[in-house]
Design a protein around this motif. Structure first.
Motif, PDB file in Angstrom:
ATOM      1  N   GLY A   9      82.857  14.760 -20.675  1.00 12.00           N
ATOM      2  CA  GLY A   9      81.770  14.787 -19.700  1.00 12.00           C
ATOM      3  C   GLY A   9      82.032  14.060 -18.408  1.00 12.00           C
ATOM      4  O   GLY A   9      81.251  14.189 -17.466  1.00 12.00           O
ATOM      5  N   ASN A  16      79.754  16.587 -23.169  1.00  6.61           N
ATOM      6  CA  ASN A  16      79.380  15.189 -22.995  1.00  6.61           C
ATOM      7  C   ASN A  16      79.487  14.421 -24.309  1.00  6.61           C
ATOM      8  O   ASN A  16      78.907  14.819 -25.326  1.00  6.61           O
ATOM      9  N   HIS A 384      78.635  12.824 -16.011  1.00  7.19           N
ATOM     10  CA  HIS A 384      78.264  14.255 -15.995  1.00  7.19           C
ATOM     11  C   HIS A 384      78.687  14.938 -14.694  1.00  7.19           C
ATOM     12  O   HIS A 384      77.869  15.300 -13.864  1.00  7.19           O
TER      13      HIS A 384
END
Length: 557
Positions: A9, A16, A384
């Motif tokens: 991620g 993730n 992210h």
């Protein structure tokens, strides 16, 4: 000091998975998958969990922020290796149960529901879920109390002032955490380049309602099945338009089933029409919701576009609404499907002509700025996103005066003290490719890629007991099929005979097979400009079995 170890991620979008380590224990935040678009026979990709085996720490458990596949999809593979509890919101755990059942690990799983504002202990960590808004129901951020202070992990979030389910992001709680002092903020970076307001899901509902009400034929809305907020709105629109909902695609059925069973999708039974009964209704009474907004070849939308769906078809005068952003890289497939629909006389509405049919579930830059203002962390690590997204988000935090910032990608540890974040050791994160529940080794993927790019050649040589070459047979796949093929194959056969004639007098059959293999590749390069993956076999008359080159699967000379 504590350590943060990103397994997935960071440096990518998706997959993730992160470990936080302290006092001989580790807590995992999310455990997701990503997908492979190379066409090499891979279902999903998940993070390599072997770094967890090398940790001098006990894994206390996994905490899930929400139910998207890039946050929960790898749990079956993790739980086959580590028997640990999984904590998550009810809707996310409903989806997790579906995945674990498919992989036959549900019976032994320990799944514990969480709720916003209700903190719980997980080993030496104390975890508090916090309500956030996102493009899925029941999304949460996490406040994690550690030995160096509070860590806030936002999960995927945005500030939606009017979410369809009425579950507002808990701004007051984020502000209170900031007032008390936050050591580290880890925040969603996906939309850091977008300066405009994120937009509300309720606004999308207004646009979709207008488009459905004004359509005289059937309406098909293509979207992500996980967006329960939008499904909720479409239910209200269907009632207002006096239409029945028809669900097309396996994922749509799974998400609506879990959402209805957990109370997040209040659809009455009479609202939903089984897809095999859709043909019996007037077109003006149908509101279909389909998977396949990203151009997936086997999804419902693509099958509708090809006229191959078993229970429903689109006709001239119908309307298809592409209520999703096309993920970069999927444009050719999406445009091809739109073209097929247009050829069928279907009206296609996309964001190019109607921007309001979709909003993102991820924070735009103003939302990211607002989160930093609320939390006021001493340290910041963007999560992210690709390295571009992470770097841009770090620059935003720096502009806002965050004292200590680190940008890391998968496989690089971060060391956190009460007032500082530092780059730690490289621990070697990796990716595991899975097909049909089994790992596909990297060597196999390389071979598949070479086969797709260069094709394959097969060389069979028969030799009599005296050592005389009787025949050389060449067969190819994915290399050539034109007017020159016969002549070129004859040239390759001659090159193999010449190479075998130059081999040492007492060469083994293994060595002869290698001489043949290299001759095929070398000659194909001269004739066609490619070196196909080549398998060479020597058949010696009177021997018990043929011999193949020990290097027959290599792709380099």
């Amino acid at each position: 000091m504590i350590r943060v170890l990103p397994l997935g991620g960071l440096g990518e979008v998706g997959m993730n998975c992160m470990a936080i380590e302290q006092r001989g224990e580790a807590l995992l935040v999310d455990c997701g998958v990503t997908f492979d678009d190379r066409g090499l026979g891979v279902d999903v990709i998940h993070a390599d969990f072997s770094p967890l085996d090398r940790l001098d720490a006990r894994i206390a458990g996994v905490v899930i922020t929400h139910g998207h596949e890039d946050h929960i999809g790898a749990l079956p593979y993790l739980l086959k290796r580590h028997d640990v509890p999984v904590y998550g919101p009810p809707y996310a755990l409903g989806l997790v149960r579906e995945r674990l059942d498919e992989h036959e690990v549900l019976e032994h799983a320990r799944l514990i529901e969480t709720a916003p504002g209700r903190a719980f202990d997980l080993g030496s960590f104390r975890v508090e879920p916090i309500r956030v808004t996102h493009s899925i129901a029941d999304a949460t951020a996490l406040a994690i109390r550690t030995s160096v202070g509070t860590i806030v992990h936002t999960g995927d979030f945005k500030f939606d002032e009017s979410p369809p389910d009425g579950e507002d992001i808990d701004v007051d709680r984020f502000r209170a955490l900031g007032d008390a002092g936050v050591t580290l903020l880890m925040s969603d970076s996906t939309n850091v380049d977008v300066e405009s307001a994120t937009g509300s899901e309720s606004d999308v509902g207004d646009v979709l309602e207008r488009l459905v009400l004004e359509s005289p034929g059937a309406v098909v809305v293509a979207m992500f099945a996980s967006n329960i907020h939008r499904l909720r709105l479409l239910g209200e629109i269907a009632r207002a338009a006096k239409r029945k909902i028809v669900l097309l695609g396996r994922g749509m059925g799974t998400h609506t089933r879990v959402a209805r069973s957990t109370g997040y999708l209040p659809w009455p039974d009479e609202l939903v029409l089984p897809d095999d009964m859709a043909r019996e209704r007037p077109r003006s009474e149908i509101l279909a919701i389909a998977t396949g907004s990203q151009g997936e070849a086997n999804a419902a939308l693509a099958r509708l576009a090809r006229g191959e769906h078993p229970t429903f078809e689109v006709l001239p005068g119908d309307r298809v609404i592409m209520s999703a952003r096309t993920i970069p890289g999927n444009e050719p497939e999406v445009h091809a499907i739109m073209g097929q629909l247009l050829r069928r006389g279907v009206e296609v509405i996309s964001r190019a002509t109607e921007r309001g049919i979709h909003v993102s579930g991820h924070a735009h830059r103003p939302d990211q700025r607002r989160m930093i203002e609320l939390v006021r962390p001493r340290c910041f690590v963007p999560v992210h996103g690709t390295i571009h997204h992470l770097t841009r988000h770090a620059a935003l935090a720096r502009e806002m005066g965050v004292p200590s910032i680190a940008v890391v990608e998968n496989g690089r540890a971060v060391e956190v003290t009460e007032d500082r974040v530092m780059l730690g050791e490289t621990f070697g994160a990796g990716r595991v490719h899975v097909w049909a529940g089994r790992e596909v080794p990297t060597t196999v993927l390389r071979e598949r890629a070479a086969l797709a790019q260069e094709g394959a050649a097969f060389c069979f040589v028969t030799i009599d007991p005296a050592g005389t070459i009787l025949n050389v047979f060449i067969e190819t796949r994915g290399v050539m099929n034109d007017d020159r093929t016969k002549l070129d194959l004859t040239t390759v056969e001659a090159a193999v005979k010449k190479a075998l004639g130059e081999a040492p007098q007492h060469a083994t059959d293994d060595l002869l097979a290698e001489y043949a293999r290299l001759a095929v590749r070398r000659t194909m390069k001269q004739l066609r400009g490619i070196k196909p993956v080549t398998v060479a076999r020597i058949y010696r008359l009177g021997a018990s079995s043929p011999t193949s080159s020990p290097s027959s699967q290599e792709t380099s000379t």
